[in-house]
Design a protein around this motif. Structure first.
Motif, PDB file in Angstrom:
ATOM      1  N   GLN A 277       0.849  -1.195   0.000  1.00 25.84           N
ATOM      2  CA  GLN A 277       0.000   0.000   0.000  1.00 25.84           C
ATOM      3  C   GLN A 277       0.884   1.244   0.000  1.00 25.84           C
ATOM      4  O   GLN A 277       1.962   1.246   0.557  1.00 25.84           O
ATOM      5  CB  GLN A 277      -0.924  -0.035   1.226  1.00 25.84           C
ATOM      6  N   VAL A 278       0.398   2.290  -0.617  1.00 27.97           N
ATOM      7  CA  VAL A 278       1.154   3.528  -0.752  1.00 27.97           C
ATOM      8  C   VAL A 278       1.008   4.346   0.522  1.00 27.97           C
ATOM      9  O   VAL A 278      -0.063   4.397   1.124  1.00 27.97           O
ATOM     10  CB  VAL A 278       0.639   4.314  -1.979  1.00 27.97           C
ATOM     11  N   ALA A 279       2.087   4.961   0.957  1.00 26.45           N
ATOM     12  CA  ALA A 279       2.082   5.744   2.199  1.00 26.45           C
ATOM     13  C   ALA A 279       1.149   6.941   2.083  1.00 26.45           C
ATOM     14  O   ALA A 279       1.077   7.588   1.046  1.00 26.45           O
ATOM     15  CB  ALA A 279       3.489   6.212   2.515  1.00 26.45           C
ATOM     16  N   ALA A 280       0.440   7.233   3.169  1.00 28.66           N
ATOM     17  CA  ALA A 280      -0.450   8.397   3.200  1.00 28.66           C
ATOM     18  C   ALA A 280       0.373   9.669   3.043  1.00 28.66           C
ATOM     19  O   ALA A 280       1.499   9.758   3.519  1.00 28.66           O
ATOM     20  CB  ALA A 280      -1.206   8.425   4.522  1.00 28.66           C
ATOM     21  N   GLY A 281      -0.203  10.631   2.344  1.00 28.52           N
ATOM     22  CA  GLY A 281       0.488  11.903   2.182  1.00 28.52           C
ATOM     23  C   GLY A 281       1.486  11.910   1.040  1.00 28.52           C
ATOM     24  O   GLY A 281       2.117  12.908   0.777  1.00 28.52           O
ATOM     25  N   SER A 282       1.615  10.790   0.342  1.00 34.50           N
ATOM     26  CA  SER A 282       2.539  10.764  -0.793  1.00 34.50           C
ATOM     27  C   SER A 282       1.839  11.349  -2.016  1.00 34.50           C
ATOM     28  O   SER A 282       0.680  11.723  -1.969  1.00 34.50           O
ATOM     29  CB  SER A 282       3.012   9.337  -1.057  1.00 34.50           C
ATOM     30  N   ASN A 283       2.532  11.390  -3.135  1.00 39.89           N
ATOM     31  CA  ASN A 283       1.977  11.945  -4.358  1.00 39.89           C
ATOM     32  C   ASN A 283       1.327  10.884  -5.241  1.00 39.89           C
ATOM     33  O   ASN A 283       1.083  11.116  -6.409  1.00 39.89           O
ATOM     34  CB  ASN A 283       3.083  12.661  -5.141  1.00 39.89           C
ATOM     35  N   VAL A 284       1.023   9.706  -4.641  1.00 44.86           N
ATOM     36  CA  VAL A 284       0.420   8.611  -5.400  1.00 44.86           C
ATOM     37  C   VAL A 284      -0.952   8.296  -4.817  1.00 44.86           C
ATOM     38  O   VAL A 284      -1.092   8.100  -3.612  1.00 44.86           O
ATOM     39  CB  VAL A 284       1.310   7.345  -5.343  1.00 44.86           C
ATOM     40  N   SER A 285      -1.967   8.271  -5.678  1.00 41.41           N
ATOM     41  CA  SER A 285      -3.304   7.887  -5.226  1.00 41.41           C
ATOM     42  C   SER A 285      -3.812   6.773  -6.131  1.00 41.41           C
ATOM     43  O   SER A 285      -3.415   6.676  -7.294  1.00 41.41           O
ATOM     44  CB  SER A 285      -4.250   9.087  -5.255  1.00 41.41           C
ATOM     45  N   ILE A 286      -4.674   5.923  -5.577  1.00 36.14           N
ATOM     46  CA  ILE A 286      -5.255   4.836  -6.361  1.00 36.14           C
ATOM     47  C   ILE A 286      -6.730   5.163  -6.562  1.00 36.14           C
ATOM     48  O   ILE A 286      -7.467   5.347  -5.596  1.00 36.14           O
ATOM     49  CB  ILE A 286      -5.052   3.474  -5.679  1.00 36.14           C
ATOM     50  N   VAL A 287      -7.117   5.279  -7.834  1.00 34.05           N
ATOM     51  CA  VAL A 287      -8.479   5.646  -8.189  1.00 34.05           C
ATOM     52  C   VAL A 287      -8.980   4.676  -9.252  1.00 34.05           C
ATOM     53  O   VAL A 287      -8.355   4.530 -10.301  1.00 34.05           O
ATOM     54  CB  VAL A 287      -8.521   7.098  -8.754  1.00 34.05           C
ATOM     55  N   GLY A 288     -10.073   3.992  -8.955  1.00 31.91           N
ATOM     56  CA  GLY A 288     -10.670   3.092  -9.942  1.00 31.91           C
ATOM     57  C   GLY A 288      -9.730   2.020 -10.446  1.00 31.91           C
ATOM     58  O   GLY A 288      -9.722   1.714 -11.636  1.00 31.91           O
ATOM     59  N   GLY A 289      -8.892   1.470  -9.565  1.00 27.40           N
ATOM     60  CA  GLY A 289      -8.008   0.373  -9.952  1.00 27.40           C
ATOM     61  C   GLY A 289      -6.739   0.798 -10.667  1.00 27.40           C
ATOM     62  O   GLY A 289      -5.973  -0.037 -11.116  1.00 27.40           O
ATOM     63  N   GLN A 290      -6.510   2.102 -10.797  1.00 32.52           N
ATOM     64  CA  GLN A 290      -5.242   2.552 -11.376  1.00 32.52           C
ATOM     65  C   GLN A 290      -4.607   3.564 -10.441  1.00 32.52           C
ATOM     66  O   GLN A 290      -5.292   4.222  -9.668  1.00 32.52           O
ATOM     67  CB  GLN A 290      -5.432   3.130 -12.773  1.00 32.52           C
ATOM     68  N   GLN A 291      -3.283   3.632 -10.480  1.00 30.18           N
ATOM     69  CA  GLN A 291      -2.594   4.578  -9.615  1.00 30.18           C
ATOM     70  C   GLN A 291      -2.196   5.811 -10.401  1.00 30.18           C
ATOM     71  O   GLN A 291      -1.795   5.721 -11.557  1.00 30.18           O
ATOM     72  CB  GLN A 291      -1.403   3.951  -8.913  1.00 30.18           C
ATOM     73  N   ILE A 292      -2.376   6.953  -9.746  1.00 31.12           N
ATOM     74  CA  ILE A 292      -2.057   8.238 -10.366  1.00 31.12           C
ATOM     75  C   ILE A 292      -0.913   8.861  -9.578  1.00 31.12           C
ATOM     76  O   ILE A 292      -0.999   9.029  -8.364  1.00 31.12           O
ATOM     77  CB  ILE A 292      -3.280   9.163 -10.383  1.00 31.12           C
ATOM     78  N   VAL A 293       0.172   9.157 -10.287  1.00 31.02           N
ATOM     79  CA  VAL A 293       1.362   9.754  -9.686  1.00 31.02           C
ATOM     80  C   VAL A 293       1.370  11.224 -10.108  1.00 31.02           C
ATOM     81  O   VAL A 293       1.482  11.529 -11.288  1.00 31.02           O
ATOM     82  CB  VAL A 293       2.651   9.063 -10.197  1.00 31.02           C
ATOM     83  N   THR A 294       1.238  12.132  -9.133  1.00 30.06           N
ATOM     84  CA  THR A 294       1.212  13.562  -9.442  1.00 30.06           C
ATOM     85  C   THR A 294       2.602  14.150  -9.245  1.00 30.06           C
ATOM     86  O   THR A 294       3.204  13.997  -8.178  1.00 30.06           O
ATOM     87  CB  THR A 294       0.192  14.286  -8.545  1.00 30.06           C
ATOM     88  N   ILE A 295       3.109  14.806 -10.287  1.00 29.93           N
ATOM     89  CA  ILE A 295       4.452  15.384 -10.262  1.00 29.93           C
ATOM     90  C   ILE A 295       4.348  16.849 -10.688  1.00 29.93           C
ATOM     91  O   ILE A 295       3.831  17.152 -11.771  1.00 29.93           O
ATOM     92  CB  ILE A 295       5.396  14.614 -11.208  1.00 29.93           C
ATOM     93  N   ASP A 296       4.814  17.753  -9.819  1.00 26.15           N
ATOM     94  CA  ASP A 296       4.860  19.171 -10.162  1.00 26.15           C
ATOM     95  C   ASP A 296       6.071  19.416 -11.047  1.00 26.15           C
ATOM     96  O   ASP A 296       7.170  18.937 -10.765  1.00 26.15           O
ATOM     97  CB  ASP A 296       4.932  20.035  -8.902  1.00 26.15           C
ATOM     98  N   THR A 297       5.848  20.186 -12.114  1.00 25.27           N
ATOM     99  CA  THR A 297       6.867  20.379 -13.136  1.00 25.27           C
ATOM    100  C   THR A 297       7.169  21.855 -13.309  1.00 25.27           C
ATOM    101  O   THR A 297       6.342  22.592 -13.826  1.00 25.27           O
ATOM    102  CB  THR A 297       6.358  19.784 -14.466  1.00 25.27           C
ATOM    103  N   GLN A 298       8.312  22.264 -12.824  1.00 24.69           N
ATOM    104  CA  GLN A 298       8.817  23.618 -13.070  1.00 24.69           C
ATOM    105  C   GLN A 298      10.229  23.677 -12.500  1.00 24.69           C
ATOM    106  O   GLN A 298      10.420  23.466 -11.311  1.00 24.69           O
ATOM    107  CB  GLN A 298       7.940  24.688 -12.422  1.00 24.69           C
ATOM    108  N   GLY A 299      11.206  23.913 -13.362  1.00 24.05           N
ATOM    109  CA  GLY A 299      12.595  23.928 -12.899  1.00 24.05           C
ATOM    110  C   GLY A 299      13.001  22.589 -12.320  1.00 24.05           C
ATOM    111  O   GLY A 299      13.783  22.500 -11.390  1.00 24.05           O
ATOM    112  N   GLY A 300      12.445  21.527 -12.855  1.00 24.23           N
ATOM    113  CA  GLY A 300      12.699  20.174 -12.364  1.00 24.23           C
ATOM    114  C   GLY A 300      11.401  19.471 -12.055  1.00 24.23           C
ATOM    115  O   GLY A 300      10.323  19.943 -12.428  1.00 24.23           O
TER     116      GLY A 300
END
Length: 99
Positions: free
Chosen positions: A1-24
């Motif tokens: 299971q993914v740690a709470a507060g991370s940038n990964v959420s599981i929605v409808g059987g797929q995992q979504i990884v959110t990454i902020d993009t600016q200067g890296g």
């Protein structure tokens, strides 16, 4: 299971990884569950540098992001291991670790 507060959420059987993009990429390393369909969600907000182009050589992905917005890239179900990506110039890097 993914740690709470991370940038990964599981929605409808797929995992979504959110990454902020600016200067890296923030975070530069994300941990996901192997074998689950995975979406990388890149968020931009006035991003005009080279991090606005996503390259994932292993998957043949070369995607230009809008200066501001959210772009989903489907990377499928990852096997145990890591998936590396860079900006267009190779200066900024991110890694998705599947466990």
């Amino acid at each position: 299971q993914v740690a709470a507060g991370s940038n990964v959420s599981i929605v409808g059987g797929q995992q979504i990884v959110t990454i902020d993009t600016q200067g890296g990429y923030n975070p530069s390393v994300s941990t996901v569950q192997a074998g689950l369909p995975t979406i990388l969600r890149f968020k931009t907000a006035g991003t005009y540098d080279c991090s606005s182009t996503i390259r994932i050589p292993k998957l043949g992905i070369n995607e230009n992001l809008p200066a501001t917005g959210s772009t989903d890239i489907d990377v499928g179900s990852l096997a145990v291991g890591s998936l590396d990506g860079t900006c267009s110039m190779g200066m900024y890097r991110f890694t998705i670790v599947a466990k």
